[in-house]
Design a protein around this motif. Structure first.
Motif, PDB file in Angstrom:
ATOM      1  N   PRO A  72      -2.619   3.252  -7.369  1.00  0.00           N
ATOM      2  CA  PRO A  72      -1.198   2.925  -7.469  1.00  0.00           C
ATOM      3  C   PRO A  72      -0.914   1.732  -8.383  1.00  0.00           C
ATOM      4  CG  PRO A  72      -2.064   2.109  -5.395  1.00  0.00           C
ATOM      5  CD  PRO A  72      -3.178   2.871  -6.071  1.00  0.00           C
ATOM      6  N   ARG A  73      -1.954   1.040  -8.848  1.00  0.00           N
ATOM      7  CA  ARG A  73      -1.749  -0.188  -9.620  1.00  0.00           C
ATOM      8  C   ARG A  73      -1.770   0.018 -11.126  1.00  0.00           C
ATOM      9  NH1 ARG A  73      -6.725  -2.739  -8.028  1.00  0.00           N
ATOM     10  NH2 ARG A  73      -7.236  -0.573  -7.838  1.00  0.00           N
ATOM     11  N   LEU A  75      -0.392   1.233 -13.910  1.00  0.00           N
ATOM     12  CA  LEU A  75       0.854   1.872 -14.324  1.00  0.00           C
ATOM     13  C   LEU A  75       0.904   2.056 -15.837  1.00  0.00           C
ATOM     14  CD1 LEU A  75       3.354  -0.067 -12.051  1.00  0.00           C
ATOM     15  CD2 LEU A  75       2.318   2.173 -11.658  1.00  0.00           C
ATOM     16  N   VAL A 103       7.379   7.165 -13.169  1.00  0.00           N
ATOM     17  CA  VAL A 103       6.253   6.995 -12.262  1.00  0.00           C
ATOM     18  C   VAL A 103       6.783   6.939 -10.839  1.00  0.00           C
ATOM     19  CG1 VAL A 103       4.312   5.513 -11.617  1.00  0.00           C
ATOM     20  CG2 VAL A 103       5.038   5.621 -13.999  1.00  0.00           C
ATOM     21  N   GLN A 105       5.334   5.798  -7.261  1.00  0.00           N
ATOM     22  CA  GLN A 105       4.221   5.138  -6.600  1.00  0.00           C
ATOM     23  C   GLN A 105       4.211   5.474  -5.124  1.00  0.00           C
ATOM     24  OE1 GLN A 105       5.175   1.128  -8.398  1.00  0.00           O
ATOM     25  NE2 GLN A 105       2.945   1.000  -8.194  1.00  0.00           N
ATOM     26  N   LYS A 110      -0.405   7.295  -7.370  1.00  0.00           N
ATOM     27  CA  LYS A 110       0.843   7.396  -8.127  1.00  0.00           C
ATOM     28  C   LYS A 110       0.902   8.743  -8.824  1.00  0.00           C
ATOM     29  CE  LYS A 110      -0.946   5.346 -12.353  1.00  0.00           C
ATOM     30  NZ  LYS A 110      -2.306   5.236 -11.843  1.00  0.00           N
TER      31      LYS A 110
END
Length: 122
Positions: A72-73, A75, A103, A105, A110
């Motif tokens: 999830p980090r 991006l 996106v 999350q 994601k």
């Protein structure tokens, strides 16, 4: 079309071929989006990352491409590459052909998605 796989370089041309088989020859924008989104996972999350690719048609004729990964980090960032840069053009290409992208999350990952026009797609 929905498939779960490991994000490895050899999967990219295989996925483009699967999209072409499903949506026909006139789907170059969809193929580009699939290539760029999967390549971004390989480059920024890591080769061999488990992903889910989903390509679907909407009632309004648009084609939606989604790539889900477990990080999830990491991006995506739209860069403005210069003529001398060797990378950084992928999302710019996607941004140029997609009607919109974004996106979503979640706790466990994601989904990066985009939508392209569906005119002429089967």
């Amino acid at each position: 079309m929905e498939v779960e796989l490991l994000a490895v370089p050899k999967a990219v041309p295989e996925l483009r071929a699967a999209v072409r088989a499903r949506f026909g020859e006139a789907c170059s924008e969809v193929q580009l989006c699939v290539s760029e989104l999967v390549s971004n996972v390989i480059r920024h999350v890591g080769e061999g990352t488990p992903i889910r690719l989903r390509v679907s048609g909407a009632a309004d004729g648009r084609i939606r491409v989604e790539v889900t990964d477990p990080d999830p980090r990491a991006l995506p960032v739209l860069l403005h590459a210069t003529d001398d840069d060797e990378s950084g053009r992928g999302l710019a290409l996607l941004d140029a052909v997609a009607l919109r992208w974004g996106v979503e999350q979640g706790v466990g990952g994601k989904t990066v998605w985009c939508e392209v026009g569906g005119v002429g797609y089967a």
